[in-house]
Design an enzyme around this catalytic site. Structure first.
Site, PDB file in Angstrom:
ATOM      1  N   TYR A 144       0.836  -1.197   0.000  1.00 34.27           N
ATOM      2  CA  TYR A 144       0.000   0.000   0.000  1.00 34.27           C
ATOM      3  C   TYR A 144       0.871   1.248   0.000  1.00 34.27           C
ATOM      4  O   TYR A 144       0.574   2.237  -0.677  1.00 34.27           O
ATOM      5  CB  TYR A 144      -0.925   0.005   1.219  1.00 34.27           C
ATOM      6  CG  TYR A 144      -1.951  -1.104   1.191  1.00 34.27           C
ATOM      7  CD1 TYR A 144      -3.126  -0.967   0.452  1.00 34.27           C
ATOM      8  CD2 TYR A 144      -1.759  -2.283   1.892  1.00 34.27           C
ATOM      9  CE1 TYR A 144      -4.082  -1.979   0.417  1.00 34.27           C
ATOM     10  CE2 TYR A 144      -2.695  -3.307   1.869  1.00 34.27           C
ATOM     11  CZ  TYR A 144      -3.853  -3.151   1.130  1.00 34.27           C
ATOM     12  OH  TYR A 144      -4.780  -4.164   1.086  1.00 34.27           O
ATOM     13  N   ARG A 158      -2.916   4.525   4.000  1.00 33.32           N
ATOM     14  CA  ARG A 158      -4.304   4.203   4.393  1.00 33.32           C
ATOM     15  C   ARG A 158      -5.296   4.714   3.357  1.00 33.32           C
ATOM     16  O   ARG A 158      -6.257   4.021   3.006  1.00 33.32           O
ATOM     17  CB  ARG A 158      -4.612   4.797   5.767  1.00 33.32           C
ATOM     18  CG  ARG A 158      -6.022   4.494   6.243  1.00 33.32           C
ATOM     19  CD  ARG A 158      -6.211   4.839   7.707  1.00 33.32           C
ATOM     20  NE  ARG A 158      -5.391   3.982   8.559  1.00 33.32           N
ATOM     21  CZ  ARG A 158      -5.396   4.051   9.895  1.00 33.32           C
ATOM     22  NH1 ARG A 158      -6.163   4.940  10.507  1.00 33.32           N
ATOM     23  NH2 ARG A 158      -4.635   3.241  10.604  1.00 33.32           N
ATOM     24  N   ASN A 167     -12.332   0.083  -5.597  1.00 32.21           N
ATOM     25  CA  ASN A 167     -12.003  -0.112  -7.007  1.00 32.21           C
ATOM     26  C   ASN A 167     -13.233  -0.608  -7.779  1.00 32.21           C
ATOM     27  O   ASN A 167     -13.752  -1.690  -7.494  1.00 32.21           O
ATOM     28  CB  ASN A 167     -10.865  -1.139  -7.112  1.00 32.21           C
ATOM     29  CG  ASN A 167     -10.498  -1.484  -8.538  1.00 32.21           C
ATOM     30  OD1 ASN A 167     -10.861  -0.782  -9.480  1.00 32.21           O
ATOM     31  ND2 ASN A 167      -9.765  -2.582  -8.694  1.00 32.21           N
ATOM     32  N   CYS A 175      -6.293  -4.739  -7.924  1.00 31.55           N
ATOM     33  CA  CYS A 175      -6.079  -4.300  -6.547  1.00 31.55           C
ATOM     34  C   CYS A 175      -5.717  -5.468  -5.631  1.00 31.55           C
ATOM     35  O   CYS A 175      -5.181  -5.262  -4.535  1.00 31.55           O
ATOM     36  CB  CYS A 175      -7.306  -3.559  -6.029  1.00 31.55           C
ATOM     37  SG  CYS A 175      -8.864  -4.441  -6.236  1.00 31.55           S
ATOM     38  N   HIS A 176      -5.994  -6.702  -6.085  1.00 28.40           N
ATOM     39  CA  HIS A 176      -5.609  -7.870  -5.280  1.00 28.40           C
ATOM     40  C   HIS A 176      -4.094  -8.016  -5.187  1.00 28.40           C
ATOM     41  O   HIS A 176      -3.595  -8.740  -4.310  1.00 28.40           O
ATOM     42  CB  HIS A 176      -6.224  -9.151  -5.881  1.00 28.40           C
ATOM     43  CG  HIS A 176      -5.819  -9.424  -7.282  1.00 28.40           C
ATOM     44  ND1 HIS A 176      -6.469  -8.857  -8.376  1.00 28.40           N
ATOM     45  CD2 HIS A 176      -4.822 -10.204  -7.805  1.00 28.40           C
ATOM     46  CE1 HIS A 176      -5.889  -9.297  -9.489  1.00 28.40           C
ATOM     47  NE2 HIS A 176      -4.901 -10.102  -9.173  1.00 28.40           N
ATOM     48  N   GLU A 202      -2.269 -16.525  -9.682  1.00 27.60           N
ATOM     49  CA  GLU A 202      -1.148 -15.870 -10.359  1.00 27.60           C
ATOM     50  C   GLU A 202       0.211 -16.330  -9.838  1.00 27.60           C
ATOM     51  O   GLU A 202       1.243 -15.869 -10.314  1.00 27.60           O
ATOM     52  CB  GLU A 202      -1.296 -14.353 -10.218  1.00 27.60           C
ATOM     53  CG  GLU A 202      -2.564 -13.810 -10.855  1.00 27.60           C
ATOM     54  CD  GLU A 202      -2.710 -12.298 -10.730  1.00 27.60           C
ATOM     55  OE1 GLU A 202      -1.796 -11.664 -10.151  1.00 27.60           O
ATOM     56  OE2 GLU A 202      -3.726 -11.747 -11.188  1.00 27.60           O
TER      57      GLU A 202
END
Length: 207
Positions: A144, A158, A167, A175-176, A202
């Site tokens: 992040y 944050r 998203n 975003c994963h 993945e």
């Protein structure tokens, strides 16, 4: 007994014919609406290991991907409010993204090549976060904090998490692939089990 089986077969055949005719009529209607400029958002569905996904595509690109946990009526209302109420199920208009999602889940696609319509994401930091996230390659992860830094605010980890949670086009904007620097996989707007599945799919997370 044989007569009953034959009746059922004929009934099933008629039902299939009705379904086929209905699908053809819907496709023709969507095509006519598109030709006359009456279709602003194409709607389609994709069956996946994560559940049935709804995809929404505008002339600018993919604008929304909804997981099955999200109530379809509410998602439709959101798209109608943010983009346009002129939404129709349109296989042709969603074909490109549906095929790419199918190939991704089959393990045959590592990079999505569909334009994104950012209508749901305001200009500024949140959009920069998602655009930076879209550049994280298949099989890799970022923190992040790193994503926040790439978006221009290194201390806003944050806030970056909030942007990723909201998203509107998960999976395609991955975003994963953003995880806590301290370890673990972190939260996910589409439920953490889906995030874990995607990372395993993945090869980015095996624990």
């Amino acid at each position: 007994m044989t007569d009953e089986i034959l009746r059922r077969l004929r009934s099933d055949a008629r039902s299939a014919e009705v379904e086929d005719a209905s699908a053809r009529a819907a496709s023709a209607f969507a095509r006519a609406a598109r030709t006359r400029g009456l279709l602003d958002v194409a709607l389609g569905a994709v069956d996946s290991p994560l559940g049935r996904l709804l995809v929404f595509v505008t002339r600018a690109g993919l604008v929304r991907v909804a997981y099955p946990d999200e109530h379809p009526d509410r998602v439709l209302e959101e798209v109608a409010e943010v983009v346009s109420p002129r939404i129709l199920e349109d296989p042709r208009g969603t074909e490109r993204v549906r095929r790419q999602l199918d190939r991704y889940f089959e393990g045959r696609l590592r990079r999505f090549e569909v334009p994104i319509d950012w209508a749901f994401v305001p200009q500024g930091f949140f959009r920069r976060v998602l655009q930076a996230t879209a550049r994280i390659p298949f099989g890799a992860v970022s923190s992040y904090r790193d994503v926040a830094a790439r978006a221009g605010s290194p201390r806003a980890a944050r806030a970056a998490g909030n942007a990723l949670h909201d998203n509107p086009v998960p999976i395609v904007v991955p975003c994963h692939r953003v995880v806590p620097a301290s370890g673990g996989i972190g939260g996910y707007g589409g439920q953490e089990w889906r995030k874990a599945w995607l990372l395993r799919h993945e090869g980015a997370w095996l624990s």
